[in-house]
Structures are given as structure tokens and as C-alpha cells.
Design an enzyme around this catalytic site. Structure first.
Site, PDB file in Angstrom:
ATOM      1  N   LYS A  34      36.539   7.593 -19.651  1.00  0.00           N
ATOM      2  CA  LYS A  34      35.537   6.273 -19.225  1.00  0.00           C
ATOM      3  C   LYS A  34      34.251   6.565 -18.958  1.00  0.00           C
ATOM      4  O   LYS A  34      34.108   7.714 -18.480  1.00  0.00           O
ATOM      5  CB  LYS A  34      36.421   5.819 -18.011  1.00  0.00           C
ATOM      6  CG  LYS A  34      35.526   4.473 -17.439  1.00  0.00           C
ATOM      7  CD  LYS A  34      36.283   3.549 -16.400  1.00  0.00           C
ATOM      8  CE  LYS A  34      36.512   4.194 -15.256  1.00  0.00           C
ATOM      9  NZ  LYS A  34      35.402   4.513 -14.301  1.00  0.00           N
ATOM     10  N   GLU A  85      33.415  -3.624 -12.751  1.00  0.00           N
ATOM     11  CA  GLU A  85      33.766  -3.509 -11.607  1.00  0.00           C
ATOM     12  C   GLU A  85      32.779  -4.331 -10.700  1.00  0.00           C
ATOM     13  O   GLU A  85      31.661  -4.575 -11.075  1.00  0.00           O
ATOM     14  CB  GLU A  85      33.459  -1.969 -11.072  1.00  0.00           C
ATOM     15  CG  GLU A  85      33.526  -1.679  -9.704  1.00  0.00           C
ATOM     16  CD  GLU A  85      33.415  -0.287  -9.342  1.00  0.00           C
ATOM     17  OE1 GLU A  85      33.489   0.437 -10.221  1.00  0.00           O
ATOM     18  OE2 GLU A  85      33.571  -0.291  -8.082  1.00  0.00           O
ATOM     19  N   GLU A 134      30.417   5.202 -17.668  1.00  0.00           N
ATOM     20  CA  GLU A 134      29.648   4.318 -16.995  1.00  0.00           C
ATOM     21  C   GLU A 134      28.351   4.131 -17.704  1.00  0.00           C
ATOM     22  O   GLU A 134      27.781   5.101 -18.187  1.00  0.00           O
ATOM     23  CB  GLU A 134      29.197   4.761 -15.587  1.00  0.00           C
ATOM     24  CG  GLU A 134      30.582   4.864 -14.676  1.00  0.00           C
ATOM     25  CD  GLU A 134      30.167   4.984 -12.916  1.00  0.00           C
ATOM     26  OE1 GLU A 134      28.896   4.976 -12.862  1.00  0.00           O
ATOM     27  OE2 GLU A 134      30.975   5.353 -12.630  1.00  0.00           O
ATOM     28  N   ASP A 177      37.570  10.176 -16.051  1.00  0.00           N
ATOM     29  CA  ASP A 177      36.194   9.659 -15.925  1.00  0.00           C
ATOM     30  C   ASP A 177      35.426  10.695 -16.398  1.00  0.00           C
ATOM     31  O   ASP A 177      35.716  11.942 -16.190  1.00  0.00           O
ATOM     32  CB  ASP A 177      35.899   9.586 -14.459  1.00  0.00           C
ATOM     33  CG  ASP A 177      35.971   8.114 -13.966  1.00  0.00           C
ATOM     34  OD1 ASP A 177      35.660   6.883 -14.875  1.00  0.00           O
ATOM     35  OD2 ASP A 177      36.045   7.574 -12.881  1.00  0.00           O
ATOM     36  N   ASP A 196      36.595   9.197 -10.846  1.00  0.00           N
ATOM     37  CA  ASP A 196      35.639  10.304 -10.103  1.00  0.00           C
ATOM     38  C   ASP A 196      35.653   9.666  -8.860  1.00  0.00           C
ATOM     39  O   ASP A 196      35.120  10.454  -7.844  1.00  0.00           O
ATOM     40  CB  ASP A 196      34.331  10.434 -10.751  1.00  0.00           C
ATOM     41  CG  ASP A 196      33.323   9.227 -10.925  1.00  0.00           C
ATOM     42  OD1 ASP A 196      34.079   8.069 -10.667  1.00  0.00           O
ATOM     43  OD2 ASP A 196      32.554   9.184 -11.630  1.00  0.00           O
ATOM     44  N   SER A 197      36.283   8.719  -8.343  1.00  0.00           N
ATOM     45  CA  SER A 197      36.540   8.235  -6.807  1.00  0.00           C
ATOM     46  C   SER A 197      37.018   9.402  -6.293  1.00  0.00           C
ATOM     47  O   SER A 197      37.292   9.530  -4.919  1.00  0.00           O
ATOM     48  CB  SER A 197      37.470   7.253  -6.843  1.00  0.00           C
ATOM     49  OG  SER A 197      38.611   7.077  -7.606  1.00  0.00           O
TER      50      SER A 197
HETATM   51  O1  KIV Z   1      36.510   6.419 -10.246  1.00  0.00           O
HETATM   52  C1  KIV Z   1      37.299   5.302  -9.988  1.00  0.00           C
HETATM   53  O2  KIV Z   1      38.265   5.322  -9.360  1.00  0.00           O
HETATM   54  C2  KIV Z   1      36.838   4.160 -10.881  1.00  0.00           C
HETATM   55  C3  KIV Z   1      37.351   2.814 -10.182  1.00  0.00           C
HETATM   56  C4  KIV Z   1      36.676   2.379  -9.047  1.00  0.00           C
HETATM   57  C5  KIV Z   1      37.501   1.633 -11.265  1.00  0.00           C
HETATM   58  O3  KIV Z   1      36.106   4.096 -11.675  1.00  0.00           O
END
Ligand code: KIV
Length: 264
Positions: A112, A181, A114, A83, A44-45
Site C-alpha cells: 500500500k 481514509e 500513500e 504499508d 504503519d499504524s
Molecule cells: O496503517 C494503517 O493501519 C492504515 C489504516 C489506517 C488504513 O493505513
């Protein structure tokens, strides 16, 4: 056939490192796969590096599905981890529904999530229903407003113990991988040794089983600069006699991770 969890469990046992990068589109994803990247994270970056926001908070599940589709269409072998974005995991049924969409519509093989302790029941619910999960611990970018910035986590003894306990508990409820992280390197090493499942690190030292970077950071093209733990692999090529291309930068990253040169 795509890589499965077994492949990465075997690599961990054999002490072989895995290179992971983020991708959000088909062209980058294909270059990465051809360069030897084995896991692509559709992070989600993308909310920051693609959409230009100052956090990951505005990213929606539909954004994630769209970009995961883009990555899955032109790759054959990589494991695609996607994510679950902000506010899509706040109850178990909603989280299951969104995770299932990332697999069924997006083409991901793992999601993934969080969060530590508070997400244990949800992670168990998903893994018992055949959804592979990576538990993201340490710095949680979706909690940036509560954390007050993108800061290293687990520096105090109590916090470090909590992250270690969370990692062990996540493995016990069926998580397939852990992503750490921005935690101190000695804590990441302890966690990597404490669990059987693969641990991916970012800003977490050299002893994790795998390393991930945001691809825009390691190509030096992020809008607001890159975090200090990242490295510009494209700029390195300009100083050498070799080919200067994005694919070569990805290859240099894969070699550096696999040989243990990156991170230092
Ligand atoms: O969203 C993302 O790119 C991430 C990385 C910073 C691990 O979660």
C-alpha cells in the site's frame, strides 16, 4: 492458497462486502483469519499502536518487513497487504526495491502506497513489474505534518474532484485496489462506483466494497483512544450473553461488515 485480486474483483461485482483488519503479529493474524477476515493490512499504524509514537513517521522498512513476516508465518489464506512507510517511496527505484522486499522477505502479496497524482508513475512502474499495489487516498497519515492533523479530506468540491480523479488515474496505471481514509461518504460512494477495482474504506461511509479498522481501535486498546468512526466490538460482547473473546470480537466485526450493519 491465498486469496488473489480476482477473488476480490468477483466479490465487488457480486456486491459482497469484505472485512479487513490490521495486524502486526502472528497470534492476532491467526485469530483474524479463523474469524473470516480476508485481507490483513500490516499497517504503519504499528508506529502508533505497537511502538507508542504519536505518528507513523518513525516506522522503517525493516520494521515493516519484520511485522509482515510475523503475520505471514501463521496465516494461509488471507491476502497480506503491507504499508510502504514514510520516505521509502520518494523515487521509483527506491520504492520498487522496498516493495519487492515486503513481498520477497516479508511475505506480503500487495503493498500500500500513500499518495495520489505524484505517485502515478511509481505505481505504474511497480504494477508493470508484477507488484500488486493498493493506492491510499484521502487522509494520508504520513503527511500529517503538512495536513496539520488527522482531518477529513475532500470536503471542498475541488479537493473531492482531485481525489476522484486520482482514484480513476490509479486504476488506469494498474493499481489493484484503492483505500480511502476519512473522506465524506458520498465521495467514497462515487469513487466506489467509478472504478472497477475494489475500494476499501476507513471513516469513509458504508458504500465502499470493503471496510478496514485498526484492530487495536476496534478492541478498545489503543493508547490515545480511538477515532470516532471506529467501534469497540469487544465492549459490545460484554453487553451480550455470548462468549467474550478477541476472536469473537473479530467474528462480530466480520459479520457486521458483511451484512452491512457496520459502518452505519
Ligand atoms: O496503517 C494503517 O493501519 C492504515 C489504516 C489506517 C488504513 O493505513
Amino acid at each position: 492458497m491465498r486469496y488473489t485480486n480476482d477473488h476480490f474483483l468477483k466479490k465487488k461485482k457480486q456486491g459482497e462486502k469484505t472485512a479487513v483488519l490490521t495486524a502486526y503479529d502472528a497470534s492476532f493474524a491467526q485469530l483474524m483469519e479463523n474469524a473470516g477476515v480476508e485481507i490483513i493490512l500490516v499497517g504503519d499504524s504499528l508506529g502508533m499502536v505497537v511502538q507508542g509514537n504519536d505518528s507513523t513517521i518513525p516506522v522503517s522498512i525493516d520494521d515493516m518487513i519484520y511485522h509482515t513476516q510475523c503475520v505471514s508465518h501463521q496465516t494461509q489464506q488471507v491476502l497480506i497487504m503491507a504499508d510502504l512507510p514514510f520516505a521509502t517511496t520518494y523515487n521509483t527505484e527506491l520504492c520498487y526495491h522496498n516493495a519487492a522486499r515486503l513481498l520477497a522477505e516479508g511475505g506480503a502479496q500487495m503493498v500500500k502506497i500513500e499518495g495520489g497524482q505524484i505517485m502515478l508513475d511509481t505505481v505504474q512502474f511497480l504494477t508493470q513489474r508484477s507488484i500488486p499495489v493498493c493506492a491510499h487516498l484521502g487522509l494520508l497519515p504520513q503527511s500529517v505534518y503538512r495536513l496539520g492533523g488527522y482531518k477529513v479530506q475532500g470536503k471542498k468540491e475541488n479537493d473531492a474532484q482531485q481525489i476522484l480523479d486520482d482514484a480513476i488515474a490509479m486504476e488506469a496505471v494498474g493499481a489493484d485496489m484503492i483505500l480511502l481514509e476519512c473522506v465524506p461518504a458520498d465521495l467514497a460512494k462515487k469513487i466506489t462506483q467509478a472504478v472497477q477495482i475494489p475500494v476499501i474504506g476507513i471513516g469513509a461511509g458504508k458504500d465502499c466494497d470493503a471496510q478496514v479498522l485498526v484492530s487495536y481501535d476496534m478492541l478498545g486498546m489503543s493508547l490515545n483512544g480511538s477515532p470516532s468512526f471506529s467501534h469497540n466490538f469487544l465492549a459490545d460482547l460484554a453487553k451480550s450473553d455470548g462468549e467474550i473473546s478477541i476472536k469473537s470480537a473479530f467474528e462480530a466485526y466480520v459479520n457486521a461488515v458483511q451484512s452491512g450493519i457496520f459502518p452505519h
